[in-house]
Structures are given as structure tokens and as C-alpha cells.
Design an enzyme around this catalytic site. Structure first.
Site, short mmCIF file in Angstrom:
data_model
loop_
_atom_site.label_atom_id
_atom_site.label_comp_id
_atom_site.label_asym_id
_atom_site.label_seq_id
_atom_site.Cartn_x
_atom_site.Cartn_y
_atom_site.Cartn_z
N CYS A 4 0.84 -1.20 0.00
CA CYS A 4 0.00 0.00 0.00
C CYS A 4 0.88 1.25 0.00
CB CYS A 4 -0.92 -0.01 1.21
SG CYS A 4 -1.83 1.54 1.40
N ASP A 30 -1.36 16.43 -1.91
CA ASP A 30 -1.56 15.54 -3.06
C ASP A 30 -0.50 15.85 -4.11
OD1 ASP A 30 -4.25 13.79 -4.19
OD2 ASP A 30 -2.74 14.45 -5.65
N HIS A 46 -4.78 0.89 8.14
CA HIS A 46 -5.13 0.56 6.76
C HIS A 46 -6.52 -0.08 6.68
CE1 HIS A 46 -4.43 -0.73 2.56
NE2 HIS A 46 -5.29 -1.68 2.91
N ASN A 86 -13.33 9.01 -2.65
CA ASN A 86 -13.75 8.14 -3.74
C ASN A 86 -13.78 6.70 -3.26
OD1 ASN A 86 -13.92 10.23 -5.72
ND2 ASN A 86 -11.69 10.25 -5.83
N HIS A 97 -6.53 2.59 0.16
CA HIS A 97 -6.34 2.91 1.60
C HIS A 97 -7.18 4.15 1.81
CE1 HIS A 97 -3.45 3.46 5.23
NE2 HIS A 97 -4.30 4.49 5.28
N HIS A 99 -8.75 7.46 2.06
CA HIS A 99 -8.19 8.81 2.07
C HIS A 99 -9.30 9.80 1.77
CE1 HIS A 99 -7.71 7.00 -1.91
NE2 HIS A 99 -7.84 8.22 -2.43
P1 AMP Z 1 -8.13 8.51 -5.55
O1 AMP Z 1 -8.04 8.57 -7.03
O2 AMP Z 1 -9.37 9.11 -4.97
O3 AMP Z 1 -7.85 7.11 -5.03
O4 AMP Z 1 -6.97 9.46 -5.01
C1 AMP Z 1 -5.64 9.09 -4.93
C2 AMP Z 1 -4.86 10.36 -4.85
O5 AMP Z 1 -3.57 10.06 -4.37
C3 AMP Z 1 -4.68 11.08 -6.18
O6 AMP Z 1 -5.22 12.40 -6.09
C4 AMP Z 1 -3.18 11.09 -6.40
O7 AMP Z 1 -2.72 12.28 -7.00
C5 AMP Z 1 -2.67 10.94 -4.99
N1 AMP Z 1 -1.36 10.34 -4.87
C6 AMP Z 1 -0.92 9.19 -5.42
N2 AMP Z 1 0.36 8.94 -5.07
C7 AMP Z 1 0.74 9.96 -4.25
C8 AMP Z 1 1.94 10.29 -3.58
N3 AMP Z 1 3.03 9.50 -3.64
N4 AMP Z 1 1.96 11.42 -2.83
C9 AMP Z 1 0.88 12.21 -2.76
N5 AMP Z 1 -0.29 11.96 -3.37
C10 AMP Z 1 -0.36 10.86 -4.13
#
Ligand code: AMP
Length: 113
Positions: A4, A30, A46, A86, A97, A99
Site C-alpha cells: 500500500c 496531493d 489501513h 472516492n 487505503h 483517504h
Molecule cells: P483517488 O483517485 O481518490 O484514489 O486518489 C488518490 C490520490 O492520491 C490522487 O489524487 C493522487 O494524485 C494521490 N497520490 C498518489 N500517489 C501519491 C503520492 N506519492 N503522494 C501524494 N499523493 C499521491
């Protein structure tokens, strides 16, 4: 969870820009911001999404949101903000995970979809 990405961020194994951390959560920037302020609230425990949590995890999440509500000014969210979580393929969830997206720092679009 071994694979994860958010667990790895929480554990410090993958770099991130953390703006807040306590025993329950971290808040990071983000990596692909969709608003002037785009943060992610990551519970440290998690679990995959907003409907997968236990009663205890729900209480922890409520505590996280209460703490978030007390720090909106220092996060640059004085004018208002939007919380999005989402869940599943239709919503384009890409990380399994829980968020919470925190979006603000300026005028947001008045429609989502
Ligand atoms: P979701 O599409 O709702 O699952 O959101 C996942 C979010 O995580 C997206 O907005 C990505 O830009 C963000 N994301 C993915 N990897 C990272 C990372 N290493 N650091 C910060 N944000 C991330």
C-alpha cells in the site's frame, strides 16, 4: 499493508509533503493537485475505503475530522473547502487505503462529476 503506497507514506518509506501528523492520521499534499490547496487525510490504520471501516475506525475518523475542523485556517482553507472520498471503480478510486481529499484555497467548480 506491504503493497500500500499510503501505508508506505505513513511509515516514511516513500517521501511526501506532510503538513500534519498525530497518532491517528497524517495529512499530506496531493502529488497532483486539483485545487490551490489539495491535501489528503490518511488514517494511519489501513482499510480500503469509506464503507469498510469498523466502529472503532469510524470513531477514529470522526476524531480526525474534528481535528481537521480546528486547523482549517492554518491549512489555508478559511474561505471554505470540499471533502471527497472516492470509493470503487465508478468513482475512480486509485489507492485502496481510505483517504479524504481536502480541496480548497480558492473558488472551486460548483459542479462535480
Ligand atoms: P483517488 O483517485 O481518490 O484514489 O486518489 C488518490 C490520490 O492520491 C490522487 O489524487 C493522487 O494524485 C494521490 N497520490 C498518489 N500517489 C501519491 C503520492 N506519492 N503522494 C501524494 N499523493 C499521491
Amino acid at each position: 499493508m506491504e503493497d500500500c503506497i499510503f501505508c508506505k507514506i505513513i511509515g516514511g518509506d516513500i517521501p511526501s509533503t506532510k503538513v500534519y501528523e498525530d497518532e491517528d492520521m497524517v495529512i499530506i499534499k496531493d502529488i497532483a493537485p486539483q485545487a490551490p490547496v489539495h491535501l489528503l487525510l490518511l488514517p494511519k490504520q489501513h482499510y480500503p475505503d469509506i464503507i469498510a471501516m469498523s466502529d472503532e475506525q469510524a470513531q477514529t475518523l470522526a476524531r480526525c475530522l474534528k481535528k481537521l475542523s480546528a486547523m482549517t485556517a492554518e491549512l489555508g482553507l478559511e474561505g471554505g473547502f470540499r471533502l471527497v472520498s472516492n470509493k470503487g471503480a465508478d468513482a475512480c478510486q486509485s489507492v485502496g487505503h481510505l483517504h479524504i481529499h481536502i480541496l480548497g484555497g480558492g473558488q472551486l467548480a460548483d459542479k462535480m462529476g
